[in-house]
Design an enzyme around this catalytic site. Structure first.
Site, PDB file in Angstrom:
ATOM      1  CD  GLU A 137      56.183  56.451  23.407  1.00 21.20           C
ATOM      2  OE1 GLU A 137      57.284  56.188  23.903  1.00 21.20           O
ATOM      3  OE2 GLU A 137      56.050  56.993  22.292  1.00 21.20           O
ATOM      4  CG  HIS A 161      59.465  53.376  20.209  1.00 17.19           C
ATOM      5  ND1 HIS A 161      58.120  53.411  20.432  1.00 17.19           N
ATOM      6  CD2 HIS A 161      59.989  54.342  21.011  1.00 17.19           C
ATOM      7  CE1 HIS A 161      57.841  54.350  21.335  1.00 17.19           C
ATOM      8  NE2 HIS A 161      58.962  54.919  21.706  1.00 17.19           N
ATOM      9  CG  HIS A 219      57.352  65.051  24.372  1.00 18.04           C
ATOM     10  ND1 HIS A 219      58.428  65.152  25.227  1.00 18.04           N
ATOM     11  CD2 HIS A 219      57.357  63.782  23.907  1.00 18.04           C
ATOM     12  CE1 HIS A 219      59.050  63.985  25.295  1.00 18.04           C
ATOM     13  NE2 HIS A 219      58.432  63.139  24.513  1.00 18.04           N
ATOM     14  CD  GLU A 253      63.824  55.927  21.978  1.00 24.11           C
ATOM     15  OE1 GLU A 253      63.141  55.733  20.951  1.00 24.11           O
ATOM     16  OE2 GLU A 253      63.482  56.739  22.849  1.00 24.11           O
ATOM     17  CB  ALA A 283      66.118  58.999  23.062  1.00 24.78           C
ATOM     18  CE1 TYR A 338      56.901  58.870  25.485  1.00 23.81           C
ATOM     19  CE2 TYR A 338      55.770  60.973  25.360  1.00 23.81           C
ATOM     20  CZ  TYR A 338      56.657  60.063  24.829  1.00 23.81           C
ATOM     21  OH  TYR A 338      57.299  60.329  23.655  1.00 23.81           O
TER      22      TYR A 338
HETATM   23  O1  X8Z Z   1      60.203  61.006  24.960  1.00 22.80           O
HETATM   24  C1  X8Z Z   1      60.426  59.939  25.495  1.00 22.80           C
HETATM   25  C2  X8Z Z   1      61.236  58.875  24.763  1.00 22.80           C
HETATM   26  C3  X8Z Z   1      61.060  58.935  23.296  1.00 22.80           C
HETATM   27  S1  X8Z Z   1      59.478  58.463  22.777  1.00 22.80           S
HETATM   28  C4  X8Z Z   1      62.697  59.063  25.055  1.00 22.80           C
HETATM   29  N1  X8Z Z   1      60.017  59.709  26.776  1.00 22.80           N
HETATM   30  C5  X8Z Z   1      59.279  60.708  27.543  1.00 22.80           C
HETATM   31  C6  X8Z Z   1      60.167  61.908  27.910  1.00 22.80           C
HETATM   32  O2  X8Z Z   1      61.380  61.823  27.727  1.00 22.80           O
HETATM   33  O3  X8Z Z   1      59.633  62.901  28.384  1.00 22.80           O
HETATM   34  C7  X8Z Z   1      60.196  58.480  27.531  1.00 22.80           C
HETATM   35  C8  X8Z Z   1      59.696  58.788  28.906  1.00 22.80           C
HETATM   36  C9  X8Z Z   1      58.826  59.997  28.782  1.00 22.80           C
HETATM   37 ZN    ZN Z   2      59.116  56.429  23.083  1.00 29.11          ZN
END
Ligand code: X8Z
Ligand code: ZN
Length: 616
Positions: free
Chosen positions: A417, A393, A515, A390, A360, A525
């Site tokens: 975040e 954001h 990531h 989301e 996402a 985060y």
């Molecule tokens: O990557 C995200 C979002 C998009 S910025 C969905 N998150 C981290 C993950 O999925 O690892 C939100 C919580 C942590």
């Molecule tokens: Zn995010």
């Protein structure tokens, strides 16, 4: 967009020319009004330079966002090349402008200008080396890693009759969430990690080139750049992360202890060591980063609580309907509706005919009002929360869209975040009744708080260690020959989690988390998990809430919305403590709010754990 930015630039030039008078009073050889003495930079020049950078950067970023959108929603050979090309262009531009900005180092400038000059260096998470060939190589490498991740699937060793043979990551989520068959869980957990094996070599080169790029800007390495986003030195930031972790660690350990006891009861001592780490494949999530799918195993009370999964399904809520609930929340705070184009241009579900990046994300393609989200929405609580995340954001992006391009971001990345998560904290029983999702609010017990703890508290050590690993890799402390070893030793140290089968250097497990191939820093985060409770506490106070923090919903409170928006509008224009102060009156990140929120559960956990040997 363009008009607004030009206006800002003109205002900036004017105000700078005015304040430049101050520097003329000092015994300086030149005055900006008079102009440049050869080789010497002036305030007026700095102002013109920044106006041009803001304008050109905006145009480039818009172009880059469009390309990235097209790639993320259609992963092909061609879109991968197109993104690499535009990334290369942006890296070249920012690298060059960051160098040029050095000539204003000795000029006395107004704080806002000095800040923007500094932000040029920080404007990208992956700076490239000055050499054009190396820059192109870096851009290709990152595009490659992202696309390997996006295309990843796993096919069962033995196909199951009547079931899909090959699974997307989303399909695997479902297995991990629902299955309690340890062999099946292990197969899926291990299967997904096959996708990252070919990334290892690419990643190693990305580290070399990314470091070179960061060093050319004066940072120690790429980690040094990432740690410089926070208005303090990299060393101070590392300490700050550790300080926050130590505040919350006792609560995490108590949750870990209780969850382990319940896993032992469910799977037996042979599968779950009574005094050891949790087996990574049994946690209901691909990375063990949140444990909400274990709720049924660990819930404090039998009855009560709300099963939002079931409610959403019973109401036949579709993906768009889920997004509408989230938008309505922001609107209830007095914020504008999302633009019509949001509904036309977003990607809400996984297309059947092509590969996409399902992870996402929220976009502001034109840095003005072309807001979009990209998700493969499933009808469940987790995605209900993610949609709020989301849209947070998107609302943040829209709030600061009148600022100069370099200030178009959140106060620090944790703020961005945290925003939507704060809204999701207000999804309480009474709120769900107000919006018609449930007919009756069940009596309050500890269950909802346990559910939140499985999401938020379980996440903390994972949020911390992702970048601890990368900082180690970028600094060279973690060598390529020990990528996996170092990864699993951090997973053990902070999360108390271990793999069920050996994970040697023939694997590259960090690459199986979005990531890492996508080069998205992760400390954000961790900070967000702490900050969102600080925001929540402040907003609840503004809304006049009385009683436990966990029962507060700011739904429909215009004053809370106004204050939240006021902070968002500041963007990145001021050091983050000032933005934090504007909303909360506090100037430090602090875990007392999250601890406050979970206090009743923590007390309960401590009682449960009496007589158990906690820790690993
Ligand atoms: O990557 C995200 C979002 C998009 S910025 C969905 N998150 C981290 C993950 O999925 O690892 C939100 C919580 C942590
Ligand atoms: Zn995010």
């Amino acid at each position: 967009m363009r008009i607004a930015t030009t206006l800002i630039s003109i205002t900036l030039v004017l105000s700078v020319t005015l304040s430049a008078g101050a520097s003329c009073q000092q015994p300086r050889p030149i005055c900006p009004k008079i102009g440049t003495v050869q080789g010497q930079a002036t305030v007026a020049e700095a102002s013109r330079f920044l106006a041009a950078v803001n304008k050109d950067l905006l145009a480039l970023w818009i172009k880059q966002e469009r390309m990235r959108w097209v790639q993320a929603t259609n992963l092909t050979h061609d879109t991968e090349i197109l993104v690499a090309k535009v990334d290369e262009e942006v890296m070249e531009f920012i690298g060059r402008k960051a160098m040029e900005a050095n000539r204003f180092d000795k000029v006395k400038l107004p704080a806002a200008m000095r800040r923007q000059l500094r932000l040029i260096k920080l404007a990208q998470t992956l700076p490239a080396p000055a050499d054009a060939k190396e820059r192109a190589e870096l851009a290709t490498k990152t595009a490659k890693m992202k696309s390997i991740y996006g295309k990843g699937t796993y096919c069962w060793k033995t196909p199951r009759p009547g079931k899909k043979k090959c699974l997307s990551l989303g399909d695997m989520y479902k297995v991990l969430a629902k299955s309690r068959n340890p062999d099946e869980l292990l197969e899926v957990w291990t299967g997904w990690r096959k996708i990252s094996v070919p990334m290892r070599k690419v990643f190693k080169r990305y580290v070399e080139l990314g470091n070179k790029g960061a060093q050319s800007l004066g940072f120690k390495d790429l980690g040094g750049l990432w740690k410089s986003y926070y208005d303090m030195t990299p060393a101070a930031f590392e300490k700050e992360m550790d300080r926050l972790w130590l505040q919350v660690m006792p609560l995490y350990k108590d949750l870990h202890c209780h969850v382990r006891a319940k896993l032992v009861a469910k799977y037996g001592k042979a599968k779950v060591p009574e005094k050891g780490p949790l087996p990574a494949h049994l946690l209901g999530n691909m990375w063990g980063q949140e444990w909400t799918n274990l709720f049924d195993l660990v819930k404090p009370q039998l009855g009560g609580g709300i099963d939002l999964d079931r409610v959403l399904k019973a109401k036949k809520t579709d993906p768009l309907g889920m997004v509408r609930y989230a938008e309505a929340f922001f609107v209830s705070l007095g914020l504008d509706k999302l633009p019509k184009t949001f509904w036309k241009r977003s990607m809400f579900t996984k297309p059947r005919d092509r590969d996409v990046v399902c992870h996402a994300s929220a976009w502001d393609i034109d840095y003005k009002d072309d807001l979009r989200i990209k998700m493969c929405i499933a009808i469940n609580t987790k995605d209900f929360v993610t949609i709020h995340h989301e849209l947070g954001h998107n609302y943040y992006q829209r709030a600061y869209n009148n600022l100069p391009t370099l200030f178009q971001n959140s106060a620090n990345d944790g703020f961005h975040e945290a925003l939507g998560d704060v809204i999701a904290l207000s999804v309480t029983g009474p709120y769900l009744k107000k919006v018609g999702l449930i007919g009756r609010v069940p009596p309050l017990n500890l269950n909802p708080m346990m559910r939140k703890a499985l999401e938020k508290i379980a996440f903390l050590p994972f949020g911390l260690l992702m970048d601890k690993w990368r900082w180690g890799v970028f600094s060279g402390r973690i060598k390529p020959g020990e990528y996996n070893k170092a990864w699993w030793s951090l997973r053990l140290k902070y999360q108390g989690i271990a793999p069920a089968t050996p994970r040697g250097e023939d694997h590259f497990d960090p690459g199986a988390k979005y990531h890492i191939p996508a080069n998205v820093p992760y400390a954000r985060y961790f900070l967000a998990a702490i900050l969102q409770f600080q925001f929540h506490r402040a907003l609840c106070k503004i809304a006049g809430h009385k009683g436990p923090l966990s029962t507060c919903s700011i739904y429909d409170n215009k004053e809370a919305g106004r204050r939240l928006n006021a902070m968002m509008k500041m963007g990145l224009s001021k050091p983050w403590p000032e933005a934090l102060k504007a909303l909360t009156g506090e100037t430090k990140m602090d875990a007392s709010a999250i601890l406050d929120y979970f206090k009743p559960l923590h007390e309960w956990l401590k009682k449960q754990n009496k007589g158990r040997a906690c820790g690993w």
